[in-house]
Design an enzyme around this catalytic site. Structure first.
Site, PDB file in Angstrom:
ATOM      1  N   SER A 113      40.966  45.886  37.166  1.00 47.12           N
ATOM      2  CA  SER A 113      40.825  44.441  37.332  1.00 47.12           C
ATOM      3  C   SER A 113      39.402  43.941  37.119  1.00 47.12           C
ATOM      4  O   SER A 113      38.839  44.107  36.059  1.00 47.12           O
ATOM      5  CB  SER A 113      41.349  44.053  38.713  1.00 47.12           C
ATOM      6  OG  SER A 113      41.350  42.664  38.838  1.00 47.12           O
ATOM      7  N   HIS A 114      38.829  43.389  38.173  1.00 45.68           N
ATOM      8  CA  HIS A 114      37.516  42.751  38.092  1.00 45.68           C
ATOM      9  C   HIS A 114      36.385  43.745  38.314  1.00 45.68           C
ATOM     10  O   HIS A 114      35.217  43.365  38.277  1.00 45.68           O
ATOM     11  CB  HIS A 114      37.436  41.659  39.154  1.00 45.68           C
ATOM     12  CG  HIS A 114      37.801  42.188  40.509  1.00 45.68           C
ATOM     13  ND1 HIS A 114      39.089  42.544  40.831  1.00 45.68           N
ATOM     14  CD2 HIS A 114      37.056  42.470  41.594  1.00 45.68           C
ATOM     15  CE1 HIS A 114      39.118  43.008  42.069  1.00 45.68           C
ATOM     16  NE2 HIS A 114      37.898  42.977  42.552  1.00 45.68           N
ATOM     17  N   ASP A 277      39.245  37.473  34.468  1.00 48.63           N
ATOM     18  CA  ASP A 277      38.649  38.750  34.855  1.00 48.63           C
ATOM     19  C   ASP A 277      39.005  39.870  33.878  1.00 48.63           C
ATOM     20  O   ASP A 277      39.553  39.617  32.804  1.00 48.63           O
ATOM     21  CB  ASP A 277      39.085  39.124  36.272  1.00 48.63           C
ATOM     22  CG  ASP A 277      40.568  39.449  36.329  1.00 48.63           C
ATOM     23  OD1 ASP A 277      41.321  38.887  35.516  1.00 48.63           O
ATOM     24  OD2 ASP A 277      40.969  40.272  37.173  1.00 48.63           O
ATOM     25  N   ASP A 279      41.330  42.131  33.583  1.00 49.60           N
ATOM     26  CA  ASP A 279      42.695  42.287  33.071  1.00 49.60           C
ATOM     27  C   ASP A 279      43.437  40.965  32.913  1.00 49.60           C
ATOM     28  O   ASP A 279      44.647  40.958  32.670  1.00 49.60           O
ATOM     29  CB  ASP A 279      43.492  43.245  33.965  1.00 49.60           C
ATOM     30  CG  ASP A 279      43.631  42.741  35.389  1.00 49.60           C
ATOM     31  OD1 ASP A 279      42.739  42.011  35.856  1.00 49.60           O
ATOM     32  OD2 ASP A 279      44.637  43.071  36.051  1.00 49.60           O
ATOM     33  N   ASP A 281      44.230  38.440  34.988  1.00 46.67           N
ATOM     34  CA  ASP A 281      45.126  37.787  35.953  1.00 46.67           C
ATOM     35  C   ASP A 281      44.411  36.824  36.889  1.00 46.67           C
ATOM     36  O   ASP A 281      45.044  36.041  37.580  1.00 46.67           O
ATOM     37  CB  ASP A 281      45.963  38.821  36.734  1.00 46.67           C
ATOM     38  CG  ASP A 281      45.126  39.840  37.469  1.00 46.67           C
ATOM     39  OD1 ASP A 281      43.887  39.735  37.426  1.00 46.67           O
ATOM     40  OD2 ASP A 281      45.719  40.750  38.090  1.00 46.67           O
ATOM     41  N   ARG A 282      43.081  36.872  36.922  1.00 44.39           N
ATOM     42  CA  ARG A 282      42.351  35.942  37.802  1.00 44.39           C
ATOM     43  C   ARG A 282      41.838  34.752  37.005  1.00 44.39           C
ATOM     44  O   ARG A 282      41.701  34.819  35.780  1.00 44.39           O
ATOM     45  CB  ARG A 282      41.159  36.640  38.445  1.00 44.39           C
ATOM     46  CG  ARG A 282      41.550  37.761  39.366  1.00 44.39           C
ATOM     47  CD  ARG A 282      40.336  38.339  40.059  1.00 44.39           C
ATOM     48  NE  ARG A 282      40.767  39.342  41.024  1.00 44.39           N
ATOM     49  CZ  ARG A 282      40.110  39.649  42.121  1.00 44.39           C
ATOM     50  NH1 ARG A 282      38.957  39.063  42.394  1.00 44.39           N
ATOM     51  NH2 ARG A 282      40.577  40.563  42.954  1.00 44.39           N
ATOM     52  N   LYS A 376      49.865  37.382  38.900  1.00 51.94           N
ATOM     53  CA  LYS A 376      49.052  36.184  38.784  1.00 51.94           C
ATOM     54  C   LYS A 376      48.564  36.089  37.348  1.00 51.94           C
ATOM     55  O   LYS A 376      48.560  37.090  36.623  1.00 51.94           O
ATOM     56  CB  LYS A 376      47.917  36.196  39.790  1.00 51.94           C
ATOM     57  CG  LYS A 376      46.992  37.395  39.742  1.00 51.94           C
ATOM     58  CD  LYS A 376      46.049  37.303  40.931  1.00 51.94           C
ATOM     59  CE  LYS A 376      44.972  38.366  40.891  1.00 51.94           C
ATOM     60  NZ  LYS A 376      45.424  39.648  41.437  1.00 51.94           N
TER      61      LYS A 376
HETATM   62  C1  G16 Z   1      44.159  42.368  43.730  1.00 49.07           C
HETATM   63  C2  G16 Z   1      45.516  41.888  44.108  1.00 49.07           C
HETATM   64  C3  G16 Z   1      45.431  40.509  44.683  1.00 49.07           C
HETATM   65  C4  G16 Z   1      44.446  40.490  45.829  1.00 49.07           C
HETATM   66  C5  G16 Z   1      43.111  40.988  45.341  1.00 49.07           C
HETATM   67  C6  G16 Z   1      42.029  41.052  46.418  1.00 49.07           C
HETATM   68  O1  G16 Z   1      43.675  41.585  42.693  1.00 49.07           O
HETATM   69  O2  G16 Z   1      46.363  41.873  42.989  1.00 49.07           O
HETATM   70  O3  G16 Z   1      46.691  40.102  45.062  1.00 49.07           O
HETATM   71  O4  G16 Z   1      44.308  39.212  46.353  1.00 49.07           O
HETATM   72  O5  G16 Z   1      43.280  42.278  44.820  1.00 49.07           O
HETATM   73  O6  G16 Z   1      42.156  42.188  47.133  1.00 49.07           O
HETATM   74  P1  G16 Z   1      41.062  42.728  48.129  1.00 49.07           P
HETATM   75  O7  G16 Z   1      40.634  41.546  48.963  1.00 49.07           O
HETATM   76  O8  G16 Z   1      41.839  43.749  48.881  1.00 49.07           O
HETATM   77  O9  G16 Z   1      39.903  43.262  47.348  1.00 49.07           O
HETATM   78  P2  G16 Z   1      43.190  42.217  41.331  1.00 49.07           P
HETATM   79  O10 G16 Z   1      42.813  41.036  40.482  1.00 49.07           O
HETATM   80  O11 G16 Z   1      42.031  43.090  41.726  1.00 49.07           O
HETATM   81  O12 G16 Z   1      44.356  42.991  40.823  1.00 49.07           O
END
Ligand code: G16
Length: 543
Positions: A113-114, A277, A279, A281-282, A376
């Site tokens: 992800s990010h 981000d 991937d 989704d953000r 998302k």
């Molecule tokens: C993931 C989840 C999201 C979550 C986020 C934050 O996002 O898919 O639903 O809100 O992590 O998680 P944390 O607060 O545990 O770091 P992503 O974009 O990283 O896949």
């Protein structure tokens, strides 16, 4: 084709977090590490013979190598077909879209992800089920259990597949279809939004800037904004996906997307800015010299959904994660529809969407989406905003202030303390939990604690219970402080403090959130002993 069964020994650390297994690249490069986890997925899901799988990733370092390994393992595990994005690229929303469109058994998404990429950055892998959404906890728990007892994995002895040319290739009896990663997704977007209205807005001189942060959305943004909507080519920045994201941290927030923030807060700023981000989704939404919090963004999308073709028939309900502000709850109330509060993690929205209980979902962590897929969706949120702007013909800032004037403002901020020693972070959480009894009813100036607990959630669809989802301190005026440990980091621990209060008074809506939340911030620091226990004076990131 020869299939080899290779003896292996378990790793003990393959527990998926908030969204799949995320580790540093060198961890994944250890002998049998990726293979063990992939085999644990295949063993757990027990797909029928000849099933179809979607496979792709955000293009980060190790993506291509991992795809070749997983393709050969999929062939050895009896899959009939794998749909792979050209170049190994698939944004997370596009993967979800393909799983649903082609009714596949599921999909494997390679992304952290990010989190930063590169040889010393992060890598990740997660499994999505046939509804297109992240596997629920009962499946991720089963995968983890399997990873702790795995003794062998299966892999085909085959040459690498040509990932850069679309077309069908064979690994033994399995077909690998290398497909355009953008097309199906772009078509889905075109079916939901009024592209003609957005095209007219962009032609009228309304200027946008989208920052792909050298991550996966570059090709998607180019096809949608430039080719289909007619935006000038320079409306997109950092649009070429790079294995190390250009050395950046592809997290669309005010700290890490500073390049875009400088453009939107600079002289001659465009009218609208957005970033996505690693991937895809953000999303982060900006107006000219203006930031829209993700919690407000969800509420505003919901309040304006009737302006968007794909949502004109009305919303079934809204869902938000617990730490997300209650701004969306106010809109749901006005619309007469339910609003659900789930733990953090998109996987908790899947059941609600499948059961037709919610249409829009959102999280404070820069995630917004709808039941068009089961992830998302960053570009979807950007298009939703552009559609609203095209209809309302007001600035982003004016739309947000009008929203607050109607519903009141849920003043909101999140303070992240990244990469702190796990012991210190756990110590803070334990201290708070030990203080529940003492905190209940406690008075802090004009604020009195009404509720103090560890959030737990019972899924209204399948009755599953998730406990320990964050410490909540809710005051009698409904302002609140939430403490939670991130489940997505790979180095040390990240402690998040979420702060929220409600401001009905329009004359105070222009106030800076940090100022408006100063009392809550100081209570949070006081009761958690955070500075003393972590040695940190300031948060790493404030959003
Ligand atoms: C993931 C989840 C999201 C979550 C986020 C934050 O996002 O898919 O639903 O809100 O992590 O998680 P944390 O607060 O545990 O770091 P992503 O974009 O990283 O896949």
């Amino acid at each position: 084709m020869q299939i080899r069964t290779i003896a292996t020994a378990p790793y003990t650390d393959q527990k998926p977090g908030t969204s799949g297994l995320r580790k540093r690249v060198p961890v994944f490069q250890q002998a049998r590490y990726l293979e063990n986890f992939a085999q644990s997925i295949f063993d757990t899901i027990a797909a029928p013979p000849d099933a179809t799988l979607v496979l792709g990733g955000d293009g980060r370092y190790y993506n291509r190598e991992a795809i070749q390994i997983i393709l050969k393992m999929a062939a050895a595990n009896g899959f009939g077909r794998v749909l792979v994005g050209q170049g190994g690229i698939l944004s997370t929303p596009a993967a979800s879209c393909l799983i649903r469109k082609y009714r596949t058994h599921g999909g494997i998404i390679l992304s952290a992800s990010h989190n930063p990429g590169g040889p010393d950055g992060d890598f990740g892998i997660k499994y999505n089920t046939a509804n297109g959404g992240p596997a629920p906890e009962k499946i991720t728990d089963a995968i983890f259990a399997q990873s702790k007892k795995i003794a062998q994995y299966r892999i085909a002895d085959a040459a690498d597949v040509e990932l850069d040319r679309t077309g069908d290739y064979e690994i033994g009896d399995m077909t690998v279809s290398v497909i355009d990663p953008v097309e199906a997704y772009a078509e889905l977007m075109e079916s939901l939004f009024d592209f003609a209205a957005i095209r007219a807005l962009l032609a009228s001189g309304f200027r946008i800037k989208f920052d792909a942060m050298h991550a996966v959305t570059g090709p998607y943004a180019r096809e949608i904004f430039v080719n289909r909507l007619g935006a000038p080519a320079d409306s997109i920045m950092n649009a070429v996906p790079l294995p190390d994201f250009g050395g950046g941290h592809p997290d669309p927030n005010l700290t890490y997307a500073h390049e875009l923030v400088e453009v939107l807060y600079g002289d001659g700023a465009p009218d609208f800015g957005a970033a996505s981000d690693g991937d895809g989704d953000r999303n982060m939404i900006l107006g000219k010299h203006f930031f829209v919090t993700p919690s407000d963004s969800l509420a505003i999308l919901a309040a304006n959904a009737h302006l968007v073709p794909g949502y004109q028939q009305g919303l079934a309900g809204i869902a938000r994660s617990m730490p997300t502000s209650a701004a969306a709850d106010r809109v749901a109330k006005a619309l007469g529809i339910p609003c659900y509060e789930t733990p953090t993690g998109w996987k908790f929205f899947g059941n609600l969407m499948d059961a037709g209980k919610v249409t829009l979902c959102g999280e404070e962590s820069f995630g917004t989406g709808s039941d068009h897929i089961r992830e998302k969706d960053g570009l979807w949120a950007v298009l939703f905003w552009l559609n609203i702007l095209a209809v309302r013909k007001q600035s982003v800032e004016a739309i947000v202030f009008e929203h607050w004037a109607r519903f009141g403002r849920n003043v909101y901020s999140r303070h992240d303390y990244e990469d702190i020693p796990a012991d210190a972070a756990n110590g803070v959480m334990k201290l708070l939990q030990d203080r529940f009894a003492e905190l209940r009813g406690a008075q802090f100036g004009h604020l009195r604690v009404k509720v103090c607990d560890d959030f737990s959630y019972t899924d209204p669809v399948d009755g599953s219970v998730s406990t320990g989802q964050g410490v909540r301190i809710i005051f009698t005026d409904d302002s609140r402080i939430v403490f939670r440990l991130s489940g997505t980091g790979t180095g040390g621990a990240t402690l998040r403090i979420y702060l929220e209060s409600f401001e009905p008074d329009v004359s105070k809506h222009h106030l800076d959130a940090q100022q408006a939340l100063a009392t809550l911030i100081s209570i949070a620091l006081q009761i958690s002993e955070l500075r003393k226990r972590t040695g940190r004076e300031q948060p790493t990131v404030i959003t």
